[in-house]
Every structure is written in structure tokens, then in C-alpha cells.
Write a protein that holds these residues in place. Sequence first.
Motif, PDB file in Angstrom:
ATOM      1  N   GLY A 231       0.651  -0.784  -0.267  1.00  0.00           N
ATOM      2  CA  GLY A 231       0.148   0.151   0.222  1.00  0.00           C
ATOM      3  C   GLY A 231       0.885   1.076   0.474  1.00  0.00           C
ATOM      4  N   TYR A 232       0.147   2.327   0.071  1.00  0.00           N
ATOM      5  CA  TYR A 232       0.817   3.674  -0.269  1.00  0.00           C
ATOM      6  C   TYR A 232       0.180   4.308   1.329  1.00  0.00           C
ATOM      7  CZ  TYR A 232       1.304   2.237  -5.111  1.00  0.00           C
ATOM      8  OH  TYR A 232       2.284   1.595  -5.689  1.00  0.00           O
ATOM      9  N   GLU A 239      -2.533   7.624   7.462  1.00  0.00           N
ATOM     10  CA  GLU A 239      -3.472   7.664   6.485  1.00  0.00           C
ATOM     11  C   GLU A 239      -3.022   6.785   5.858  1.00  0.00           C
ATOM     12  OE1 GLU A 239      -2.954  11.793   4.717  1.00  0.00           O
ATOM     13  OE2 GLU A 239      -3.001  12.663   6.720  1.00  0.00           O
ATOM     14  N   ARG A 241      -3.520   3.185   2.799  1.00  0.00           N
ATOM     15  CA  ARG A 241      -4.042   2.692   1.495  1.00  0.00           C
ATOM     16  C   ARG A 241      -3.982   1.591   1.183  1.00  0.00           C
ATOM     17  NH1 ARG A 241      -3.819   4.864  -2.941  1.00  0.00           N
ATOM     18  NH2 ARG A 241      -1.746   6.634  -2.675  1.00  0.00           N
ATOM     19  N   MET A 255      -7.002  -1.378  -3.248  1.00  0.00           N
ATOM     20  CA  MET A 255      -6.453  -1.171  -1.916  1.00  0.00           C
ATOM     21  C   MET A 255      -6.905   0.570  -2.016  1.00  0.00           C
ATOM     22  SD  MET A 255      -2.227   0.143  -3.541  1.00  0.00           S
ATOM     23  CE  MET A 255      -1.455  -1.780  -4.402  1.00  0.00           C
ATOM     24  N   CYS A 256      -8.033  -0.018  -0.306  1.00  0.00           N
ATOM     25  CA  CYS A 256      -9.124   1.191  -0.633  1.00  0.00           C
ATOM     26  C   CYS A 256      -9.310   0.793   1.223  1.00  0.00           C
ATOM     27  CB  CYS A 256     -10.476   0.661  -1.371  1.00  0.00           C
ATOM     28  SG  CYS A 256     -11.197  -1.288  -1.234  1.00  0.00           S
ATOM     29  N   TYR A 257      -8.581   0.067   1.441  1.00  0.00           N
ATOM     30  CA  TYR A 257      -8.687  -0.529   2.837  1.00  0.00           C
ATOM     31  C   TYR A 257      -7.523   0.502   3.525  1.00  0.00           C
ATOM     32  CZ  TYR A 257     -11.150  -3.698   1.330  1.00  0.00           C
ATOM     33  OH  TYR A 257     -12.127  -4.501   0.237  1.00  0.00           O
ATOM     34  N   GLN A 258      -7.723   0.715   5.172  1.00  0.00           N
ATOM     35  CA  GLN A 258      -7.274   1.179   5.948  1.00  0.00           C
ATOM     36  C   GLN A 258      -6.032   0.575   6.859  1.00  0.00           C
ATOM     37  OE1 GLN A 258      -8.588   4.039   8.585  1.00  0.00           O
ATOM     38  NE2 GLN A 258      -9.669   2.932  10.166  1.00  0.00           N
ATOM     39  N   ARG A 277     -12.047  -0.437   6.376  1.00  0.00           N
ATOM     40  CA  ARG A 277     -12.763   0.632   4.618  1.00  0.00           C
ATOM     41  C   ARG A 277     -11.475   2.101   5.329  1.00  0.00           C
ATOM     42  NH1 ARG A 277     -14.698  -0.534   0.293  1.00  0.00           N
ATOM     43  NH2 ARG A 277     -16.162  -2.455   0.490  1.00  0.00           N
ATOM     44  N   ILE A 278     -11.561   2.789   4.571  1.00  0.00           N
ATOM     45  CA  ILE A 278     -10.794   4.352   4.312  1.00  0.00           C
ATOM     46  C   ILE A 278     -11.940   5.218   5.024  1.00  0.00           C
ATOM     47  CG2 ILE A 278      -9.842   6.388   3.509  1.00  0.00           C
ATOM     48  CD1 ILE A 278      -8.132   4.867   1.888  1.00  0.00           C
TER      49      ILE A 278
END
Length: 318
Positions: A231-232, A239, A241, A255-258, A277-278
Motif C-alpha cells: 500500500g501507500y 493515512e 491505502r 487498495m481501499c483499506y486503512q 475501509r478508509i
Amino acid sequence: MSKTKLIKKLLQESEFHLKCGDVYIIEKTGLYSLYNADGIKILPDDYKQIYRPFKDFPNHFKLVDIDDKVWIADGMGKILTSRGYHAIGISCHYYDRFTNETWNGFIEIDDDKDGSGYFDFTTEKEVIVPIPGQRVRDINEIKGIYSYGIPVFQNIDGKNRCKLVNSKGDDLIPYERGFEDFGEVFSPDEEYLILALKGEKWGYVNIDGVEKIPCKYDVASDFVDKMAIVGYVGQSLYELRLGVIGHHDKVLVPMCYQEILGRPFIIDGRVFVYASRIGDDEYHIYRDDGVMFELDELPENPHIIHRHYWHYKNWSRL
């Protein structure tokens, strides 16, 4: 004099004694030595301390000489380390001291001026010899004699560099390749992908150091079952992803999860994660297409309890 009488006389004359298998630790006039079962001195009384044998190698002893240098000897009185060290043992963070337990046959050897390395009890020699500026990873983070690759760190011309060596101490991926860290090496297979850090970004290389997935991720985990969490990061570690990739950098989970807890798992050919999720602090099970499931809706009960160990770009191992 019979052996029994000799041993009895030896123990009576000692200020302290401890029987360890067929070897006696004997103290006289404040100094320690080793005697065998026949009452014969096998190590001179030149040591301020001789510790109990290593827990998993009961025929090996840790010695401290009068100059406070630490050595390793076997039950025959043979010195095994090439020199005395500042400390030998696993660094115990909770007590800020060194213990006398090994990790799968490896033990850390440390010298304040000459860095740190590893001693291997299976070969009875330093597998990674300490040199100035060199550091090795905490011993409890490697798999000892079962590891196919061991990271070794050094600051070269002001830059943190990491090389990968095998259990014999031979270079697999040298410093010159420019990497800063490596993950676990679970297999010597050329197809296995090893987590690697370069330029503060994580990617994956093979055992020859060839980048198979470019070093572009801020966050990454080791590959397990041909899947890895990557992720990033935004302005802060909070923060995130996160998603899941497979070999060849194919995205398996967007990549939509925190946060992703545990490992990704597969049911009927689909990839699932236990994640939040984010912007949402609740954790649920999500399929690779984003559909949410409850645990009792799945045909199998996945193991999702433990947090997955992943690497962040600014973590320092030096």
C-alpha cells in the motif's frame, strides 16, 4: 587417588561449584574454571564468571574473562569464538541485558566498536563476524539455521545499506546492489519473491537480487501463499491505502483499506481480507470485489485473529 576422592576433594576446596552434565564449574579465589568428570581441569581458572550451559546447547558455556570479554567454550574446554566480545546473547529489551539462550542455533555476538554478528552453534563458529559499523537484525526476527537469507546492515558513505547472506555467511545479495533492508526468505527457490527496500520504497526481488516487482510501495509484507499486503501512505502513517497483490504485481484486492488484519485468504478461488475501509473504524470481512461478509456467511472459518507484520518505509533497523 580415585576419581571419586579427587572429585570430592575438588568440591571441598572450592568456594562455589556447579555440576552441569559431566562438567563442573568451579570457583577458587574468585576465579572460575571447568573440570571434567575425572576431576581434571579442562579450562584454566582465568575467568571472572562461567555461566550455566546454554539452554538448548547444554555442552556449551559462556565465559567472562578478567578483561570483561565474553567467550564461548565447549564441554571439553575448547574455546570456540575467535576472540572475546563485549556481549554474547539475545538482546532482551524488557530487561536491557543479554541472555544465554540461542535462537535456532544462532546467538548474537556484539562488540561496541566492531558492530555485531552471529555465532552458529551447529558449526561452532562465527557465521557473521562483527566488523566496524556492521549491525545484524535482532536474533528473534530471523529463523536461525532454518533461514535461507539473513540481512546484515552497514552504513557505507553515509548511506544505510543491507546485504543478504546465507547461513554460512556467504553473500547472496551484496551491499553494492543498493538495498536498505530485506524481509524473510522462506525458500531458496529462484521464483520466491523476497521483500526488499530501496530508496525508502518496498518491492520484491529474487534470491539473485533481481527486482521482480519494482520498489514503489510505502508499505509491504512478505509473500505468503503467493499473496502480499502492500500500500501507500499519505501525510502520516494513519493515512494508509492497503490492498493485496500476487506475483507479477497483479492487484488481487484493491487498495481501499486503512488496515488489514491477519493474512489474506482464499475461498472458492476468491481472495478475502479482514479489514477496515478508509474512514471506517469497523472491521469486516471483504471479498476481492468489495462485497462485505459476516464470518458465519463463509463456508470456511478463516484464521483472522493476528495482525499481519508489514513494513513501513521509515522504520529503521540500524
